[in-house]
Scaffold this motif. Structure first.
Motif, short mmCIF file in Angstrom:
data_model
loop_
_atom_site.label_atom_id
_atom_site.label_comp_id
_atom_site.label_asym_id
_atom_site.label_seq_id
_atom_site.Cartn_x
_atom_site.Cartn_y
_atom_site.Cartn_z
N ASP A 91 -74.07 38.40 -60.18
CA ASP A 91 -74.16 38.05 -61.60
C ASP A 91 -72.96 38.64 -62.31
O ASP A 91 -72.70 39.85 -62.20
N THR A 139 -79.45 38.17 -51.02
CA THR A 139 -78.73 36.90 -50.95
C THR A 139 -77.22 37.05 -51.06
O THR A 139 -76.49 36.16 -50.64
N ALA A 177 -75.29 33.75 -45.36
CA ALA A 177 -75.07 34.42 -46.64
C ALA A 177 -74.18 35.64 -46.42
O ALA A 177 -74.38 36.41 -45.49
N THR A 228 -70.75 28.50 -57.57
CA THR A 228 -70.85 29.19 -58.84
C THR A 228 -71.73 28.39 -59.80
O THR A 228 -71.73 27.16 -59.77
N ILE A 284 -78.00 28.01 -58.60
CA ILE A 284 -77.36 28.72 -57.49
C ILE A 284 -78.37 29.15 -56.42
O ILE A 284 -78.06 29.10 -55.23
N GLU A 285 -79.58 29.55 -56.82
CA GLU A 285 -80.55 29.95 -55.81
C GLU A 285 -80.93 28.79 -54.92
O GLU A 285 -81.03 28.92 -53.69
N HIS A 324 -77.91 27.87 -52.73
CA HIS A 324 -77.73 28.92 -51.72
C HIS A 324 -78.74 28.72 -50.58
O HIS A 324 -78.38 28.73 -49.40
N ARG A 376 -72.77 33.07 -62.25
CA ARG A 376 -73.36 33.65 -61.04
C ARG A 376 -72.58 33.04 -59.90
O ARG A 376 -72.20 31.86 -59.95
N ILE A 404 -75.84 37.00 -53.97
CA ILE A 404 -75.51 36.34 -55.23
C ILE A 404 -75.11 37.42 -56.24
O ILE A 404 -75.79 38.43 -56.40
N ALA A 451 -71.70 33.05 -55.35
CA ALA A 451 -72.06 33.47 -54.00
C ALA A 451 -71.03 32.91 -53.04
O ALA A 451 -70.44 31.85 -53.28
N THR A 482 -71.83 38.99 -48.30
CA THR A 482 -71.76 39.88 -49.45
C THR A 482 -70.54 40.78 -49.31
O THR A 482 -70.09 41.07 -48.20
#
Length: 146
Positions: free
Chosen positions: A114, A110, A83, A134, A69-70, A73, A119, A112, A121, A85
């Motif tokens: 958990d 980020t 990005a 995901t 995912i990182e 992303h 995980r 993201i 985003a 949130t």
């Protein structure tokens, strides 16, 4: 970019979560596999349908499964995505422009999140559409979990 490994799930808006859960339970012939105050998930045969009362989900939101995912992303941001949130009032904002919802499970840099077993985003593509990713995370369930 990390390869998309397939369709993860779809989350549908449900302004009246209780009524939506009742409707989908009748339609699918089974209760949700998971339910909280603002989210419910139905699972079966490798497919998951989520229902959410979150105010920022106005249209179906498709989650794509990624291996990392990182990396995915970062590649999406490099390609022009923004990005996002969830903020404390339940709305969605660009990372860094508002206070992120509190919790140890949200990366404020980020967005993201958990969660048990995954995980995730949400990003906004350059055309304004939301893109969700995901990554599945193996987990061990407690013996008393269904």
């Amino acid at each position: 970019m990390t390869r998309l490994t397939g369709f993860g799930n779809v989350v549908l808006p449900a302004r009246d979560l209780i009524a939506s859960v009742d409707a989908w339970t009748a339609l699918l012939g089974q209760p949700p596999a998971f339910q909280s105050d603002d989210f419910a998930a139905f699972s079966g045969d490798g497919v998951e349908i989520g229902l959410t009362a979150a105010p920022w989900v106005d249209h179906p939101l498709v989650f794509w499964t990624v291996e990392d995912i990182e990396q995915a992303h970062a590649a999406l941001v490099a390609a022009g995505a923004t990005a996002m949130t969830e903020v404390s009032d339940g709305s969605l904002a660009e990372v860094g422009t508002a206070d992120a919802a509190t919790g140890d499970n949200i990366d404020p840099a980020t967005g993201i999140v958990d969660m048990p077993g995954a995980r995730l985003a949400v990003l906004k593509a350059a055309d304004g559409n939301l893109v969700a990713i995901t990554q599945e995370i193996p987990m061990e369930w407690a013996a008393d979990q269904p």
